[in-house]
Design a protein around this motif. Structure first.
Motif, PDB file in Angstrom:
ATOM      1  N   SER A 145       0.902  -0.894   0.054  1.00  0.00           N
ATOM      2  CA  SER A 145       0.077   0.114   0.133  1.00  0.00           C
ATOM      3  C   SER A 145       0.741   0.772  -0.525  1.00  0.00           C
ATOM      4  CB  SER A 145      -1.054  -0.225   1.505  1.00  0.00           C
ATOM      5  OG  SER A 145      -1.589   0.998   1.282  1.00  0.00           O
ATOM      6  N   GLN A 146       0.432   2.066  -0.305  1.00  0.00           N
ATOM      7  CA  GLN A 146       0.686   3.889  -0.731  1.00  0.00           C
ATOM      8  C   GLN A 146       0.433   4.116   0.882  1.00  0.00           C
ATOM      9  OE1 GLN A 146       0.708   4.618  -5.092  1.00  0.00           O
ATOM     10  NE2 GLN A 146      -0.500   6.028  -3.694  1.00  0.00           N
ATOM     11  N   PHE A 147       0.148   3.626   1.886  1.00  0.00           N
ATOM     12  CA  PHE A 147      -0.224   4.706   3.092  1.00  0.00           C
ATOM     13  C   PHE A 147      -0.186   3.290   4.293  1.00  0.00           C
ATOM     14  CE2 PHE A 147      -3.108   6.091  -0.793  1.00  0.00           C
ATOM     15  CZ  PHE A 147      -2.961   7.315  -0.806  1.00  0.00           C
ATOM     16  N   ALA A 148       0.232   4.271   5.027  1.00  0.00           N
ATOM     17  CA  ALA A 148       0.283   4.029   6.460  1.00  0.00           C
ATOM     18  C   ALA A 148      -0.725   2.661   6.369  1.00  0.00           C
ATOM     19  CB  ALA A 148       0.516   4.409   7.476  1.00  0.00           C
ATOM     20  N   GLY A 149      -0.586   1.981   7.549  1.00  0.00           N
ATOM     21  CA  GLY A 149      -2.210   1.224   7.961  1.00  0.00           C
ATOM     22  C   GLY A 149      -3.448   0.505   7.291  1.00  0.00           C
ATOM     23  N   ASP A 150      -2.796   0.539   5.779  1.00  0.00           N
ATOM     24  CA  ASP A 150      -3.561   0.042   4.823  1.00  0.00           C
ATOM     25  C   ASP A 150      -3.070  -1.163   4.343  1.00  0.00           C
ATOM     26  OD1 ASP A 150      -4.899  -0.622   2.329  1.00  0.00           O
ATOM     27  OD2 ASP A 150      -5.144   1.045   1.281  1.00  0.00           O
ATOM     28  N   LEU A 151      -3.466  -2.673   4.207  1.00  0.00           N
ATOM     29  CA  LEU A 151      -2.305  -3.793   4.244  1.00  0.00           C
ATOM     30  C   LEU A 151      -2.900  -4.179   2.665  1.00  0.00           C
ATOM     31  CD1 LEU A 151      -3.408  -5.810   7.487  1.00  0.00           C
ATOM     32  CD2 LEU A 151      -1.293  -4.047   6.690  1.00  0.00           C
ATOM     33  N   ASN A 152      -4.374  -3.130   2.142  1.00  0.00           N
ATOM     34  CA  ASN A 152      -4.090  -4.119   0.806  1.00  0.00           C
ATOM     35  C   ASN A 152      -3.228  -3.149  -0.287  1.00  0.00           C
ATOM     36  OD1 ASN A 152      -6.777  -4.744   1.380  1.00  0.00           O
ATOM     37  ND2 ASN A 152      -7.430  -3.149   1.312  1.00  0.00           N
ATOM     38  N   ALA A 153      -3.093  -4.654  -1.110  1.00  0.00           N
ATOM     39  CA  ALA A 153      -1.700  -4.486  -2.331  1.00  0.00           C
ATOM     40  C   ALA A 153      -2.602  -2.779  -3.304  1.00  0.00           C
ATOM     41  CB  ALA A 153      -1.460  -5.093  -3.122  1.00  0.00           C
ATOM     42  N   HIS A 154      -1.908  -1.922  -3.680  1.00  0.00           N
ATOM     43  CA  HIS A 154      -1.216  -0.510  -4.654  1.00  0.00           C
ATOM     44  C   HIS A 154      -1.985  -1.185  -5.532  1.00  0.00           C
ATOM     45  CE1 HIS A 154      -1.965   3.304  -5.767  1.00  0.00           C
ATOM     46  NE2 HIS A 154      -1.077   2.780  -7.169  1.00  0.00           N
ATOM     47  N   GLY A 155      -1.588  -2.409  -6.643  1.00  0.00           N
ATOM     48  CA  GLY A 155      -2.359  -3.146  -7.506  1.00  0.00           C
ATOM     49  C   GLY A 155      -1.808  -1.907  -9.045  1.00  0.00           C
ATOM     50  N   TRP A 156      -2.407  -2.267  -9.583  1.00  0.00           N
ATOM     51  CA  TRP A 156      -1.423  -2.313 -11.629  1.00  0.00           C
ATOM     52  C   TRP A 156      -1.296  -0.516 -11.342  1.00  0.00           C
ATOM     53  CZ3 TRP A 156       1.123  -5.135 -13.772  1.00  0.00           C
ATOM     54  CH2 TRP A 156       0.550  -6.316 -13.995  1.00  0.00           C
ATOM     55  N   GLU A 157      -0.032   0.497 -12.425  1.00  0.00           N
ATOM     56  CA  GLU A 157      -0.132   1.636 -12.587  1.00  0.00           C
ATOM     57  C   GLU A 157       0.295   1.976 -13.821  1.00  0.00           C
ATOM     58  OE1 GLU A 157      -0.585   4.386 -11.456  1.00  0.00           O
ATOM     59  OE2 GLU A 157      -1.817   4.051  -9.685  1.00  0.00           O
TER      60      GLU A 157
END
Length: 861
Positions: free
Chosen positions: A840-852
């Motif tokens: 994740s780009q953000f602290a505390g978020d456990l999800n993968a950011h995904g495709w860019e």
């Protein structure tokens, strides 16, 4: 009148003609026979081999050609003397056949009288191709065949042309595994035009024939599975394997058989051989049977040297690197003597050739075999030292000679060195003015007696200038960009009006101008560099100036507020010198620069003051080493390292300001007597005080064929001499995305990390420390001068941190993906990447950011 006489001999010749049609030997026999037969019927006798006066020449059978044109081409003229038969007649027949315009040529003697002779030439013209059609293949494959063969309208249809076309198609698809390809070619007359024909090509590929089994017998020491792995290009069918098809190509199969024997030789089995091998096709499946005889394992015995005087036995033994008792390795022995795969390899041949002994010859000879031990004698013929004599360059149509000659490591009169030739090829490729794939050093006038050799470097110029003219939408509005880069500029040619094409070129200087603007900002930059200041030493001089102005976005009107702006004006001048220590791949660059920051009512939260000015005088030093291979766009090997430091003056040591006590001073307080942080920070950052250290390293490793692994690591740190003043708000790192500036012109340094949005891995104020690591597997699609294209896959990790205390290289954001790069000399590097962020780009978020999706313009990861 044409005299005809039916005889048995003539009938035999006519039958023979059917099998020998087109043969010059047959025509000569026919000519003599016809002359003999005709002479019997003439009122005046014909005497074989006599000279006659040519009375008349006529041509029959013509359809498209003019009679007089053919007669003129033969060179026959009325009134000339001619021997019948004779060499002149034979030469004319041969000359007509070489035109490839006729399917049959006959000479007839139609009259002999009073020492005069008349000749008739009977010609059958070849049909001309009016149109053709290929069936049985897709349109794209048909286009490939047409482009790679001579299939085109107007082509004369010869038996050789038909056969060549058929063989090309059959052999082309055999390489793709279609071993049962059938091609039929029909020639049909075209009634719309005289002597024109149509060609109908029917292609039946059949089913693709695949390798089903590879069976080994006789292999007791090595498993069959291991031997199959040594067959790099001949593979059996395997579900899911897409990178190597199971097609059978005979040439590659033979190479793989050699690879098997080389594998045994590397393991000490010198006598290993293939007794028999067979390829059996059944129902579109191939079974390969290979019967081996492995033999016994051998070891190196005594290795002695004979004929060496320049180097001692001990020196040659260390260079050879093979010793008594080592397992026999025939492949390695050959490479240690002379490695043809590496022009700069560390072998005995290069040891001699790098020190002048061009004419040396080294041969390993087995002198005896005792049980399982082989004794060798390395026989050396050193010859006399050689010297470079004449060094020339050809193919440079734009680049001036002196620009090339100053880069050459091979000088007339210097002792011959193969390594210097290899290095010269690299230097010429790294200049960027020539196609690196086509630089060829040719040996001319090699004279062993005189001990001299001439070298001619063949070059092919490529575009050295780039134009960037584009418009697009971003940063809140339309963006217009004009960029001009002239990488082979000539200041000296400014006075020559004829040299403006569009600007004077050829002296190796670099000149660039870039303008970019939209309603929220505008930027302009100019730079110039001279790689050989003074023309005598490789000392590079560079200078640049730039100006950027960014306006504040008004959220109420959606327009730019011209009363709120942030402006940076800067200039820099530098010198760079190639070093000789530790080696001559090193370069030391030094520069000084000045930047002026002007903020007018520019309150964005990025800086603690929105009104004020800052000055930045800095010194920058870079120590770099670059020994990448010839092609700078797609290096096949080598490495790049650079460590840099950007330093300001330590003003706090001599300005007598106590930065801890600023808040207690009246001039830095507001009307209520409280500390005014904006005024305090304005004082702190009036003259920027900082140091900035960066390191990056890149390795290029050629794995197999042209698959190249690029390994990269980089690190950056922005610090302060005086912690009371704090770290400056400018020149910080912003990590993530494509690495482009994204229209934020505030002096930040952007760092690419694919798989995440732009600048998302740093805080709003920017990082003061970061690290990044990447692995990239590359493969070239084409490396032509007009466009170099390569595909890639990558793994990356990295992160930005606000302070050294937070720094943890294992706390990284990871990503993977694939992409493609296109380099065109006129436009620079273009590309696109698809990256997947695993974190994740953000602290505390456990999800993968995904495709860019990332677009690359004018830069390289």
């Amino acid at each position: 009148m044409i005299i005809k006489k039916e005889t048995e001999d003539l009938e035999k010749l006519i039958n023979k003609k059917k099998s020998l049609e087109g043969s010059i030997n047959y025509l000569l026999i026919l000519l003599v026979t016809l002359f003999s037969l005709n002479s019997l019927a003439q009122e005046t006798s014909y005497i074989k081999g006599n000279e006659y006066i040519l009375k008349d020449v006529s041509v029959s059978g013509l359809k498209n050609f003019n009679e007089q044109t053919v007669i003129t081409y033969t060179g026959l003229k009325e009134g000339q003397k001619i021997r019948i038969p004779g060499e002149q007649i034979s030469a004319i027949i041969s000359k007509l056949w070489k035109l490839d315009l006729f399917s049959d040529i006959n000479f007839y003697l139609i009259n002999v009288q009073d020492g005069e002779a008349s000749i008739q030439i009977d010609i059958k013209e070849l049909p001309t191709l009016s149109e053709f059609k290929i069936t049985g293949l897709k349109k794209s494959k048909i286009e490939t065949i047409v482009s790679e063969t001579e299939l085109k309208k107007g082509k004369k249809i010869t038996e050789n042309f038909i056969k060549t076309t058929k063989n090309y198609i059959v052999n082309k698809y055999k390489k793709d595994g279609f071993l049962n390809t059938k091609v039929s070619i029909n020639i049909l007359p075209d009634s719309s035009e005289v002597n024109f024909s149509k060609m109908l090509i029917k292609v039946d590929l059949g089913e693709r024939v695949k390798i089903n089994q590879i069976n080994f017998t006789g292999n007791e020491i090595t498993k069959s599975s291991k031997l199959k792995k040594k067959m790099k290009k001949t593979k059996t069918k395997l579900f899911g394997r897409f990178w190597k098809k199971s097609k059978f190509i005979e040439k590659e199969y033979k190479e793989d058989l050699t690879s098997i024997l080389d594998f045994y030789k590397e393991k000490g089995y010198r006598d290993a051989r293939i007794i028999t091998d067979s390829v059996i096709t059944d129902n579109n499946n191939i079974t390969i049977n290979i019967d081996l005889q492995e033999g016994n394992k051998y070891y190196f015995g005594d290795i002695s040297f004979l004929g060496n005087s320049v180097y001692s036995d001990a020196q040659l033994s260390r260079a050879l690197g093979l010793f008594k008792g080592d397992t026999y390795n025939g492949v390695l022995l050959k490479k240690r003597i002379s490695d043809n795969t590496k022009p700069d390899g560390e072998d005995l041949s290069n040891l001699y050739q790098n020190n002048g002994y061009l004419f040396s010859n080294i041969n390993p000879v087995e002198v005896s075999v005792e049980n399982d031990t082989i004794n060798f004698e390395i026989r050396v013929v050193e010859g006399k030292p050689a010297y470079f004599n004449k060094i020339t360059v050809v193919g440079n149509t734009r680049t001036n000679d002196h620009v090339i000659y100053r880069e050459l490591r091979t000088k007339p009169g210097n002792i011959y060195s193969k390594s210097q030739i290899v290095r010269t090829v690299r230097e010429l490729g790294q200049m960027g003015f020539f196609d690196p794939e086509q630089i060829s050093p040719d040996f001319k006038n090699v004279d062993p007696n005189a001990g001299t050799v001439d070298i001619e470097y063949g070059l092919v110029e490529k575009g050295a200038s780039q134009v960037e003219l584009q418009g697009g939408y971003g940063g809140g509005g339309f963006i217009g960009t004009l960029g001009l880069s002239f990488n082979n500029f000539s200041v000296r040619g400014l006075k020559d009006k004829s040299a403006y094409k569009p600007l004077p070129m050829g002296d190796g200087q670099a000149l660039s101008l870039r303008l970019q603007a939209n309603r929220f900002y505008n930027t302009a930059s100019f730079s110039f560099s001279e790689p050989w200041l003074g023309g005598r030493q490789p000392v590079s001089f560079s200078t640049s100036i730039s100006r950027t102005k960014q306006y504040r976005y008004d959220y109420f009107t959606g327009q730019a507020n011209k009363n709120q702006f942030f402006e940076i004006t800067g200039a820099q001048i530098g010198l760079a010198k190639k070093l000789r220590v530790p080696d001559d791949y090193f370069q030391l660059s030094q520069s000084i620069g000045y930047q002026y920051y002007n903020l007018s009512n520019y309150y964005t939260g990025l800086f603690t003051f929105g009104d004020g000015k800052s000055n930045n005088i800095f010194y920058q030093v870079i120590l770099a080493r670059d020994n990448t291979f010839v092609n700078p766009v797609f290096p096949l090997g080598g490495s790049q390292f650079a460590i840099s430091a950007k330093l300001s003056l330590p003003y706090s040591l001599f300005n007598n300001i106590d930065y801890d006590d600023l808040e207690n001073q009246a001039e830095y307080q507001n009307e209520d007597g409280d500390p005014d942080q904006a005024k305090i920070d304005q004082e702190k950052f009036k003259w920027l005080e900082f140091y900035k250290v960066k390191f990056n390293g890149t390795w290029y490793t050629r794995l197999v064929d042209k698959f190249v692994l690029k390994t990269h690591a980089e690190f950056g740190f922005l610090g302060a001499y005086n912690n009371k003043r704090g770290i400056i708000p400018f020149d910080r790192f912003y990590l993530g995305g494509d690495g482009m500036s994204q229209y934020a012109m505030d002096g930040r340094e952007t760092v690419a990390l694919r798989g995440y949005t732009n600048q998302s891995l740093s805080s709003q104020d920017g990082s003061t420390i970061y690290n990044k690591f990447s692995l990239e597997l590359r493969y070239p699609i084409t490396l032509k001068p007009s466009a170099s294209i390569f595909a890639l896959t990558f793994l990356e990790s990295g992160n930005g941190y606000d302070s050294f205390r937070e720094f943890n290289p294992f706390n990284a954001k990871r990503s993977a993906g694939l992409g493609i790069r296109i380099f065109m000399p006129a436009f620079g590097l273009l590309g696109i990447d698809f990256g997947y962020g695993f974190d994740s780009q953000f602290a505390g978020d456990l999800n993968a950011h995904g495709w860019e999706t990332h677009f690359v313009i004018g830069q390289n990861f």
